[in-house]
Design an enzyme around this catalytic site. Sequence first.
Site, PDB file in Angstrom:
ATOM      1  N   THR A  10     -18.814 -21.820  34.631  1.00 14.31           N
ATOM      2  CA  THR A  10     -20.173 -21.614  34.110  1.00 14.31           C
ATOM      3  C   THR A  10     -20.210 -21.918  32.614  1.00 14.31           C
ATOM      4  OG1 THR A  10     -22.008 -20.031  33.897  1.00 14.31           O
ATOM      5  CG2 THR A  10     -19.809 -19.131  33.614  1.00 14.31           C
ATOM      6  N   ASP A  68     -24.472 -19.373  41.960  1.00 17.67           N
ATOM      7  CA  ASP A  68     -25.826 -19.899  41.786  1.00 17.67           C
ATOM      8  C   ASP A  68     -26.820 -18.834  42.185  1.00 17.67           C
ATOM      9  OD1 ASP A  68     -26.167 -22.847  40.938  1.00 17.67           O
ATOM     10  OD2 ASP A  68     -24.354 -22.794  42.165  1.00 17.67           O
ATOM     11  N   PHE A 144     -30.372 -12.272  30.248  1.00 15.99           N
ATOM     12  CA  PHE A 144     -30.787 -13.671  30.086  1.00 15.99           C
ATOM     13  C   PHE A 144     -31.881 -14.004  31.110  1.00 15.99           C
ATOM     14  CE2 PHE A 144     -28.864 -15.776  33.814  1.00 15.99           C
ATOM     15  CZ  PHE A 144     -28.038 -14.767  34.273  1.00 15.99           C
TER      16      PHE A 144
HETATM   17  P1  IMP Z   1     -28.244 -20.418  37.743  1.00 15.56           P
HETATM   18  O1  IMP Z   1     -28.495 -21.832  38.108  1.00 15.56           O
HETATM   19  O2  IMP Z   1     -27.474 -19.666  38.745  1.00 15.56           O
HETATM   20  O3  IMP Z   1     -27.672 -20.251  36.373  1.00 15.56           O
HETATM   21  O4  IMP Z   1     -29.639 -19.665  37.712  1.00 15.56           O
HETATM   22  C1  IMP Z   1     -30.857 -20.342  37.659  1.00 15.56           C
HETATM   23  C2  IMP Z   1     -31.843 -19.617  36.797  1.00 15.56           C
HETATM   24  O5  IMP Z   1     -32.224 -18.402  37.445  1.00 15.56           O
HETATM   25  C3  IMP Z   1     -31.327 -19.223  35.436  1.00 15.56           C
HETATM   26  O6  IMP Z   1     -31.582 -20.232  34.496  1.00 15.56           O
HETATM   27  C4  IMP Z   1     -32.144 -17.993  35.121  1.00 15.56           C
HETATM   28  O7  IMP Z   1     -33.342 -18.356  34.518  1.00 15.56           O
HETATM   29  C5  IMP Z   1     -32.419 -17.405  36.488  1.00 15.56           C
HETATM   30  N1  IMP Z   1     -31.476 -16.321  36.772  1.00 15.56           N
HETATM   31  C6  IMP Z   1     -30.381 -16.358  37.559  1.00 15.56           C
HETATM   32  N2  IMP Z   1     -29.754 -15.176  37.555  1.00 15.56           N
HETATM   33  C7  IMP Z   1     -30.462 -14.384  36.733  1.00 15.56           C
HETATM   34  C8  IMP Z   1     -30.297 -13.043  36.304  1.00 15.56           C
HETATM   35  O8  IMP Z   1     -29.346 -12.318  36.646  1.00 15.56           O
HETATM   36  N3  IMP Z   1     -31.233 -12.602  35.462  1.00 15.56           N
HETATM   37  C9  IMP Z   1     -32.279 -13.337  35.045  1.00 15.56           C
HETATM   38  N4  IMP Z   1     -32.463 -14.587  35.389  1.00 15.56           N
HETATM   39  C10 IMP Z   1     -31.564 -15.114  36.241  1.00 15.56           C
END
Ligand code: IMP
Length: 198
Positions: A10, A68, A144
Amino acid sequence: MRGRLIFLVTRNIHKFNEARRVLAQYKIAAAMLRMGTVEVQSDYLEEVARFRALDAVKKSGLPIIVEDAGLFVRALKGFPGPYSSYVYRTIGSLGVLKLLEGVEERGAYFKSVVAYSCPKEGVKLFRGVVEGTIALEARGSSGFGFDPIFIPLEGDGRTFGEMTTDEKNRLSHRSRALRSFAEWYKAASEFSSPSSQR
Ligand code: IMP
């Protein structure tokens, strides 16, 4: 044989810190592997995670997990879901709040998919979900992404953005998927360790 160190692929330090603390409870050490992986376009987080895991192992030759996640808003028929990252980068939390202006049904959930793989093994997937609602306004600056607009149902009314990492980890989709991974991983490691084969 599986070791006690796992690499989380990540570039998101918040995600890594959350994961590190959960895995530490199982005595699994985590290292952050800041590496780009192929991102397939898919309506399913599982498919995205599976491809990224295979790509990461191919490039690194290490035992890895990728994670993800997405925010699924019921009034928007599950949007942004697997497109959460793009939606966050474009319209952000305030954009989601705008889409829900005047909407009473504010139910939503976060879903996380953890994909584990290591050289010469396939991919194993673990899922975690947390139900909640979308707040009327953004609150808090911890965490975040959409944390400031998500109120978990099992919490005390605060958003994830108003919680410490440990508080969020007690309820979050990510911690649930990681716990499920950690339990499997520990059981599988013990099974394959030489001492258990005597
Ligand atoms: P990722 O591709 O798994 O990093 O997640 C996609 C998007 O979902 C991220 O850019 C965040 O905006 C949102 N997201 C995923 N997990 C969380 C979390 O635990 N809290 C808040 N937003 C999240």
